[in-house]
Design a protein around this motif. Structure first.
Motif: not given
Length: 343
Positions: A287, A242, A175, A237-239, A341-342, A180, A289, A153
């Motif tokens: 962040l 966001g 990770d 990066l916290d998906q 990039r997630l 991440r 998508p 990623w």
């Protein structure tokens, strides 16, 4: 490692590797021999080494015959259970107007192996490419010993200042416990002492307990006291939330590029990790998508504009990093860039 184990991150993926300026047939041969030797050291099967040799010879040969200012990086890839080699070929033109045609066998025949990019890609475990007429081409190829690990990623590149063999810049990813995180470090000055400071930052980053970016930067600051010191930044990066969480000391740049064309710079506070600092501050940024995060040292200028590279931000982190390094990196300083990039 304290704080848990690093999962699903090839720690060697961001190894510095060896750069070649590929402008003559002798250098192309040196690229091939270096790739073969690295694969042998990694105990890759003979059949895969032979396929890697084809990839290296054709990619380097194409740079010699067709490219302007061709360079190539050869570096190791490692996961917990296997290894491979990555080749990143970069040039400044003329670029490929019809990439689909170039992928056909026999396209690159002017003194090369004559088997074209198509044969390179058939040997590859992973590959990606971006090319624009007038700007040039970046090709990233991975050849793994066996199987096809999931693409990473995040990916980064570092390059030393002209005249030095080691870079004072370093990049790393991890990770850990679902966090991440990315690190970019720029050791003060150039050469061996700057490189030693950044290597220590990477070591401490990989061993630090799981925590938010500001806490990790505090750990790195305490760890680097015996070194020359470094400018550095950590992003997370916290998906689910966001968000990108970001904390930095010194002149490290971070930018979030949105899928809608937006561009949001991230803030580092003045200081030198290991020596001088204000209170470390952590900032949150949206962040969306499909967004990407780009971090780099001051050896890469901020004037790089992705709108001038149609389709680039949809490519792999390796190809994006190679393009940024080519067109925004300066030879008057160490340069390091990291792209994430997630999925």
């Amino acid at each position: 490692m304290s704080g848990g184990t690093v999962a699903s991150v090839p720690e060697g993926l961001l190894d510095e590797g060896v750069w070649f300026r590929v402008e003559a047939a002798g250098t192309a041969a040196a690229v091939r021999r270096t790739a073969e030797r690295l694969a042998t050291d990694l105990a890759m099967p003979e059949a895969r080494i032979a396929e890697l040799s084809i990839v290296a010879a054709e990619a380097a040969g194409n740079l010699v015959k067709h490219a302007q200012q061709g360079t190539m990086l050869v570096r190791a890839l490692r996961t917990a259970d296997q290894a491979g080699v990555e080749l990143i070929a970069i040039d400044s033109g003329p670029g490929i107007a019809d990439v689909e045609h170039a992928l056909g066998d026999g396209h690159s025949t002017a003194g090369t192996l004559g088997i074209g990019l198509g044969a390179i890609l058939r040997q590859a475990s992973h590959w990606d490419m971006h090319s624009l007429p007038g700007k040039g081409t970046v090709l990233a190829v991975q050849v793994w010993a066996q199987g096809t690990p999931e693409p990473s990623w995040a990916a980064g590149l570092t390059r030393p200042i002209g005249g030095e063999t080691v870079s004072g810049d370093a990049v790393a990813i991890r990770d850990l416990d679902g966090r991440r995180q990315l690190l970019v470090s720029d050791g003060l000055g150039h050469g061996g002492l700057a490189a030693a400071a950044s290597r220590e930052a990477v070591r401490a980053f990989r061993q630090a307990a799981s925590g938010p970016p500001a806490a990790v930067v505090e750990v790195l600051h305490r760890t680097l006291g015996h070194t020359r010191g470094a400018a550095l930044a950590v992003a997370e990066l916290d998906q689910a939330a966001g968000l990108v969480r970001y904390a930095g000391l010194g002149n490290i740049s971070g930018t979030v590029f949105g899928p809608d064309g937006s561009r949001r710079g991230m803030i580092s506070v003045p200081g030198i990790a290991g020596h001088q600092r204000r209170q470390v501050r952590e900032y949150d940024y949206p962040l969306l998508p499909g967004a990407i995060v780009v971090m780099h040292s001051d050896g890469v200028v901020d004037r790089w504009n992705p709108t001038e590279y149609p389709g680039l931000l949809t490519r792999s982190p390796e190809v994006i990093a190679g393009t940024v390094l080519r067109d925004a990196g300066t030879r008057r300083d160490d340069a390091g860039v990291l792209v994430a990039r997630l999925p």
